[in-house]
Each structure stands twice: as C-alpha cells, then as structure tokens.
Design a protein around this motif. Structure first.
Motif, PDB file in Angstrom:
ATOM      1  N   ALA A   1     -11.794   1.858  -2.176  1.00 24.62           N
ATOM      2  CA  ALA A   1     -12.418   0.909  -3.094  1.00 24.62           C
ATOM      3  C   ALA A   1     -11.406  -0.103  -3.614  1.00 24.62           C
ATOM      4  O   ALA A   1     -11.686  -1.301  -3.726  1.00 24.62           O
ATOM      5  CB  ALA A   1     -13.067   1.654  -4.263  1.00 24.62           C
ATOM      6  N   ILE A   2     -10.204   0.374  -3.916  1.00 21.02           N
ATOM      7  CA  ILE A   2      -9.149  -0.517  -4.407  1.00 21.02           C
ATOM      8  C   ILE A   2      -8.697  -1.466  -3.307  1.00 21.02           C
ATOM      9  O   ILE A   2      -8.621  -2.685  -3.498  1.00 21.02           O
ATOM     10  CB  ILE A   2      -7.961   0.300  -4.946  1.00 21.02           C
ATOM     11  N   LEU A   3      -8.408  -0.919  -2.134  1.00 25.99           N
ATOM     12  CA  LEU A   3      -7.878  -1.743  -1.050  1.00 25.99           C
ATOM     13  C   LEU A   3      -8.927  -2.684  -0.474  1.00 25.99           C
ATOM     14  O   LEU A   3      -8.583  -3.728   0.092  1.00 25.99           O
ATOM     15  CB  LEU A   3      -7.291  -0.862   0.044  1.00 25.99           C
ATOM     16  N   ASN A   4     -10.203  -2.341  -0.627  1.00 29.13           N
ATOM     17  CA  ASN A   4     -11.268  -3.222  -0.148  1.00 29.13           C
ATOM     18  C   ASN A   4     -11.677  -4.261  -1.184  1.00 29.13           C
ATOM     19  O   ASN A   4     -12.557  -5.081  -0.930  1.00 29.13           O
ATOM     20  CB  ASN A   4     -12.498  -2.400   0.260  1.00 29.13           C
ATOM     21  N   GLY A   5     -11.061  -4.217  -2.357  1.00 29.95           N
ATOM     22  CA  GLY A   5     -11.297  -5.257  -3.351  1.00 29.95           C
ATOM     23  C   GLY A   5     -12.360  -4.960  -4.390  1.00 29.95           C
ATOM     24  O   GLY A   5     -12.665  -5.817  -5.220  1.00 29.95           O
ATOM     25  N   ALA A   6     -12.945  -3.747  -4.379  1.00 31.87           N
ATOM     26  CA  ALA A   6     -13.943  -3.429  -5.392  1.00 31.87           C
ATOM     27  C   ALA A   6     -13.319  -3.381  -6.787  1.00 31.87           C
ATOM     28  O   ALA A   6     -13.983  -3.652  -7.787  1.00 31.87           O
ATOM     29  CB  ALA A   6     -14.616  -2.092  -5.070  1.00 31.87           C
ATOM     30  N   TYR A   7     -12.044  -3.033  -6.834  1.00 34.84           N
ATOM     31  CA  TYR A   7     -11.285  -3.046  -8.079  1.00 34.84           C
ATOM     32  C   TYR A   7     -10.041  -3.900  -7.870  1.00 34.84           C
ATOM     33  O   TYR A   7      -9.316  -3.714  -6.892  1.00 34.84           O
ATOM     34  CB  TYR A   7     -10.870  -1.631  -8.497  1.00 34.84           C
ATOM     35  N   GLY A   8      -9.801  -4.835  -8.774  1.00 33.88           N
ATOM     36  CA  GLY A   8      -8.651  -5.714  -8.663  1.00 33.88           C
ATOM     37  C   GLY A   8      -7.488  -5.234  -9.502  1.00 33.88           C
ATOM     38  O   GLY A   8      -7.599  -4.293 -10.297  1.00 33.88           O
ATOM     39  N   SER A   9      -6.343  -5.885  -9.327  1.00 33.24           N
ATOM     40  CA  SER A   9      -5.154  -5.538 -10.102  1.00 33.24           C
ATOM     41  C   SER A   9      -5.442  -5.606 -11.588  1.00 33.24           C
ATOM     42  O   SER A   9      -5.990  -6.598 -12.082  1.00 33.24           O
ATOM     43  CB  SER A   9      -4.005  -6.495  -9.756  1.00 33.24           C
ATOM     44  N   GLY A  10      -5.108  -4.554 -12.310  1.00 33.54           N
ATOM     45  CA  GLY A  10      -5.307  -4.508 -13.749  1.00 33.54           C
ATOM     46  C   GLY A  10      -6.667  -4.002 -14.177  1.00 33.54           C
ATOM     47  O   GLY A  10      -6.882  -3.740 -15.366  1.00 33.54           O
ATOM     48  N   ASP A  11      -7.608  -3.854 -13.242  1.00 35.54           N
ATOM     49  CA  ASP A  11      -8.933  -3.342 -13.594  1.00 35.54           C
ATOM     50  C   ASP A  11      -8.843  -1.884 -14.036  1.00 35.54           C
ATOM     51  O   ASP A  11      -8.050  -1.102 -13.507  1.00 35.54           O
ATOM     52  CB  ASP A  11      -9.887  -3.414 -12.400  1.00 35.54           C
ATOM     53  N   ARG A  12      -9.677  -1.549 -14.992  1.00 38.36           N
ATOM     54  CA  ARG A  12      -9.769  -0.161 -15.457  1.00 38.36           C
ATOM     55  C   ARG A  12     -10.809   0.571 -14.628  1.00 38.36           C
ATOM     56  O   ARG A  12     -11.933   0.088 -14.460  1.00 38.36           O
ATOM     57  CB  ARG A  12     -10.155  -0.125 -16.937  1.00 38.36           C
TER      58      ARG A  12
END
Length: 240
Positions: free
Chosen positions: A32-43
């Motif tokens: 999810a992180i690497l695919n962009g569902a969560y961006g840098s700094g997102d909680r």
C-alpha cells in the motif's frame, strides 16, 4: 494530511484467515505504501482499525508494524500513531521504474547463493525457526500467485536476516521493494502457475533443510538452481 481509508479496495485485499500473520499483513501494508495509497508523512490507521479490517489480533498488527519499522518504511510515535517515513518511496520508485523483472532476477542470482552460504555459517537457532515459520506460511497459501509472492518475499528476507550482515539485509529490503513494483506485478500471474509454485516450494523446503543442517555448498547450489529456473521462466514469458 488526511490518510486514505483502510477499506479502500486499492489498499488491501484480505487474505484467507490462516494467512493473516504479521508477515502477510506487513506485506500488504508495504504494498500500500509503495503503490502510493499512503504518502510520506501520512498517518496509518490505528492498530485496532487495521486488526478489525483484516480479522487479525492487535498484537499481530503490532508485530507487522514493527517489521515495517525495521524496513524503515514507517516511524512509530508513542501516543500519536504510525507514520510513513519521509521519502520512503522515492529511492525505491526511481530504481524500480528502470529495473526489469529479468534484471532483478539477475541481481538476486548474484547475491542469494552467497547469502545462503552466510546464513549456514551465521544463523542462530531463532533464525532457523523463522525460516521454518516462513516456509510453513508460504506452503499454506497454496497456488495463489499474489499470496505466494508476498510470502516468498518474507522467506527470502528471513534468509537475508539470518546472515546477520547489515548491508545484505538492507540490500535485500530494496530487492523486496522492487519486487512489489508494477513491473513484477504485471508478469506475476503468467510466471507463477500452480505447477511452478509447487516446484518453487519444493526448492524452498530443500533450501531450508540444507541451511538447518549447515550444508553451505548444497544451500548455495539449491539457491542458484532456484534462481536459474526463475530466470528461464521470465525469459519464456517475455518471448510469448
């Protein structure tokens, strides 16, 4: 910054109940992180929400988040939550975009036979336990390509950690990040047939057995043959 909903279809696919281990949940969050569902700094959502969504215990989710923290993908702030590390995706995105699945296998073929030898010499009893646990998880997911790929990453990362070499561990974390990229996801269903998954798992079991009896030569040979087969299968897909 508002975090995306945990329930968003693009973020997670809920695995079968027996697969909801820390390693599998960590793999889902990593993707999810690497695919962009969560961006840098997102909680990220709270542990209880992830646990409820995936039907796992909070302790399992907590262990999954610890795995991501060890991979430096997230930072955990007591009393505040878990946040995606700044620039967690940037470096992986850059190299993943320009690395083909065949190039990735070639790098793995250069690295992993030596990694297997080092694991034979350096693995502690707990490392061997983790390898057997990862193998059992891999065999439990059956012939599902997505589940196999997630658990296969965890088995090979457990092997890297068994070397107790910090640089090898870091390099293999990057390998796994690239394995989560769209280039590999695109060919995964074509390469990972049920027959090949069965053959790969037989090789995985032979590998773990060789490491457990401290046979470095056999472990290296098994790994080399394993990756040579993967390379041939990729070449076959590309020629279709």
């Amino acid at each position: 910054m508002k975090s995306p909903s945990l329930a968003a279809p693009a973020t997670f696919s809920t695995p079968a109940a027996q697969s909801r281990t820390a390693a599998v949940i960590a793999a889902q969050l990593r993707a999810a992180i690497l695919n962009g569902a969560y961006g840098s700094g997102d909680r990220l959502p709270p542990e209880r929400d992830i646990a409820r969504q995936l039907g796992a215990s909070r302790s399992t989710v907590r262990n999954a988040l610890q795995l991501l923290e060890e991979d430096e993908l997230v930072t955990r702030k007591p009393g505040s939550g878990t946040y995606v590390a700044q620039n967690a995706r940037a470096a992986a995105d850059d190299i993943a975009e320009t690395t083909s699945p065949l190039e990735l296998v070639e790098v793995r073929a250069a690295l992993e036979p030596r990694m297997a030898r080092l694991a034979v010499f350096n693995a502690k009893p707990r490392d061997l336990d983790r390898l057997w646990e990862a193998l059992a998880e891999l065999e439990r997911v059956g012939s599902d390509p997505d589940g196999f790929s997630r658990c296969d990453q965890q088995l090979h990362l457990a092997l890297a950690k068994a070397t107790h070499n910090p640089l090898i561990i870091w390099i293999y974390q990057q390998v796994n990040r690239i394995r989560s990229h769209r280039h590999w996801v695109a060919v995964q269903p074509k390469v990972l047939t049920a027959e090949r998954i069965g053959a790969y798992n037989a090789e995985h079991r032979s590998l773990v057995e060789a490491i457990s009896v401290r046979d470095g030569e056999r472990a290296a040979q098994i790994m080399q043959a394993h990756l040579q087969a993967a390379r041939q299968h990729l070449l076959g897909v590309q020629s279709d």
